[in-house]
Design an enzyme around this catalytic site. Structure first.
Site, PDB file in Angstrom:
ATOM      1  N   ASP A 125       0.854  -1.184   0.000  1.00  0.00           N
ATOM      2  CA  ASP A 125       0.000   0.000   0.000  1.00  0.00           C
ATOM      3  C   ASP A 125       0.888   1.232   0.000  1.00  0.00           C
ATOM      4  O   ASP A 125       1.984   1.212   0.561  1.00  0.00           O
ATOM      5  CB  ASP A 125      -0.908   0.018   1.235  1.00  0.00           C
ATOM      6  CG  ASP A 125      -1.975  -1.054   1.192  1.00  0.00           C
ATOM      7  OD1 ASP A 125      -2.462  -1.380   0.092  1.00  0.00           O
ATOM      8  OD2 ASP A 125      -2.343  -1.560   2.268  1.00  0.00           O
ATOM      9  N   ASP A 143      -7.036  -1.577  -4.666  1.00  0.00           N
ATOM     10  CA  ASP A 143      -8.103  -1.228  -3.722  1.00  0.00           C
ATOM     11  C   ASP A 143      -9.039  -0.181  -4.326  1.00  0.00           C
ATOM     12  O   ASP A 143     -10.257  -0.232  -4.138  1.00  0.00           O
ATOM     13  CB  ASP A 143      -7.518  -0.680  -2.419  1.00  0.00           C
ATOM     14  CG  ASP A 143      -6.656  -1.698  -1.693  1.00  0.00           C
ATOM     15  OD1 ASP A 143      -6.883  -2.911  -1.865  1.00  0.00           O
ATOM     16  OD2 ASP A 143      -5.753  -1.267  -0.957  1.00  0.00           O
TER      17      ASP A 143
END
EC number: 3.4.23.36
Length: 176
Positions: A125, A143
């Site tokens: 991330d 995401d």
């Protein structure tokens, strides 16, 4: 239910979006991992940083500290969901392009994160949004695609599904 060969073929054409999401996701994760220092924010805007983080859990780091078994559990869920999404995409009528777009986005995001989970044992991330002292959990392109696809699915269910029912001939008339 009669399967339309042309419908199945045209459904596969939507997989280019899935491939594009995977390539963008993996490319940006590779860049983030190479260019950023772990957990060191790089401010871009007053509410947006690039911050490299590794997520060993699911969304919002759910089960991140569970000891390792969650890697294969979440990978199994992602594989099962990907098969489900492929079948759903194949069976979705050609005129429902909105639904096909949503499914292709969710599938691309799921496969992008699945790759990370299997290869690295965690998901990379790097996008960090914040306001004042409040920070939203870091996320990535996969995401974002999953979220956008889910929003499109919700819009479809709330606003477009009923309209399709009204515009399509009833199943009783089809049987005559």
């Amino acid at each position: 239910m009669v399967t339309d060969v042309n419908n199945s073929t045209s459904a596969l054409r939507w997989l280019w979006i899935t491939v594009l999401v995977i390539l963008l996701d993996l490319g940006t994760k590779y860049w983030a991992d190479a260019a950023l220092i772990y957990a060191q924010p790089v401010p871009i805007l007053p509410f947006f940083d690039l911050t490299l983080l590794y997520n060993y859990g699911a969304a919002f780091s759910f089960l991140a500290g569970a000891g390792g078994w969650q890697r294969w559990f979440f990978a199994g869920i992602a594989i099962g969901m990907s098969v489900f999404l492929l079948v759903w995409l194949k069976r979705t009528p050609a005129q429902e392009w909105w639904m096909r777009l949503a499914l292709a986005l969710v599938l691309g995001g799921a496969l992008g994160n699945l790759y990370d989970r299997i290869i690295h044992g965690y998901v990379v991330d790097f996008i960090s949004l914040h306001y004042g002292g409040w920070y939203f959990p870091a996320f990535n392109i996969a995401d974002t695609a999953i979220t956008l696809g889910a929003v499109l699915l919700i819009i479809d269910m709330l606003f477009l599904a009923e309209r399709r029912k009204l515009l399509s001939p009833s199943s009783e008339e089809d049987l005559k």
